[in-house]
Scaffold this active site. Structure first.
Site, PDB file in Angstrom:
ATOM      1  N   ARG A  93       0.603  -1.033  -0.423  1.00  0.00           N
ATOM      2  CA  ARG A  93      -0.101   0.064  -0.549  1.00  0.00           C
ATOM      3  C   ARG A  93       0.710   1.516  -0.107  1.00  0.00           C
ATOM      4  NH1 ARG A  93      -1.167  -2.429   5.528  1.00  0.00           N
ATOM      5  NH2 ARG A  93      -0.990  -4.278   3.614  1.00  0.00           N
ATOM      6  N   ASP A  96      -1.351   3.712   4.817  1.00  0.00           N
ATOM      7  CA  ASP A  96      -2.096   2.914   5.679  1.00  0.00           C
ATOM      8  C   ASP A  96      -2.772   3.962   7.020  1.00  0.00           C
ATOM      9  OD1 ASP A  96      -4.300   0.819   6.543  1.00  0.00           O
ATOM     10  OD2 ASP A  96      -2.448  -0.041   8.377  1.00  0.00           O
ATOM     11  N   ASP A  98      -4.835   4.144  10.754  1.00  0.00           N
ATOM     12  CA  ASP A  98      -4.827   3.512  11.258  1.00  0.00           C
ATOM     13  C   ASP A  98      -4.864   3.629  13.114  1.00  0.00           C
ATOM     14  OD1 ASP A  98      -5.260   0.886  10.263  1.00  0.00           O
ATOM     15  OD2 ASP A  98      -3.489   0.006  10.524  1.00  0.00           O
TER      16      ASP A  98
END
Length: 141
Positions: A93, A96, A98
């Site tokens: 990716r 990302d 989170d």
């Protein structure tokens, strides 16, 4: 609300992408209080030849947990993320983001779980997170 986020990238110019994400978080989410050092790691949960560059940030935000989630997803899309991993089907990716912690909140919905359920299993999360927590704690002492 004080929140802690984990950011990671293993495609493209990883460090530059993470810096762009921090800039967008600052503009769209709230005040960035602390940023950890970069932490490099092998992919977790899948095989890839591309290593990750990770970091954590502490942010003071007025956003609700779901608004924060949507803001981080929008930032991911702006930086080239085309879809999120589902059912632990991880892949390479460009970015990302989170949500690790949202104050002392405990949230369990189909869309969002806080604290992040896997954070304690991941050195690439806990090492940068502890760096920030230690920095914040020493400032408050």
């Amino acid at each position: 609300m004080l929140v802690f986020l984990s950011l990671g990238a293993n495609l493209g110019n990883r460090e530059q992408t993470l810096q762009q994400a921090i800039d967008l978080l600052r503009a769209e989410v709230g005040t960035v209080l602390r940023t950890s050092s970069f932490f490099y790691s092998e992919p977790w949960g899948f095989a890839s030849e591309h290593t990750f560059c990770n970091l954590c940030v502490a942010i003071e935000t007025p956003l609700s947990p779901l608004d924060l989630l949507h803001a981080t997803q929008h930032i991911e899309q702006r930086l080239g993320r085309t879809h999120k991993s589902t059912h632990r089907d991880y892949q390479d990716r460009t970015i990302d983001i989170d949500i690790l912690l949202y104050g002392n909140e405990h949230i369990q919905t189909p869309e969002l779980t806080i604290p992040h359920p896997l954070m304690n299993e991941r050195d690439f999360v806990m090492t940068p997170l502890n760096e920030i927590l230690n920095s914040l704690n020493s400032k408050l002492s």
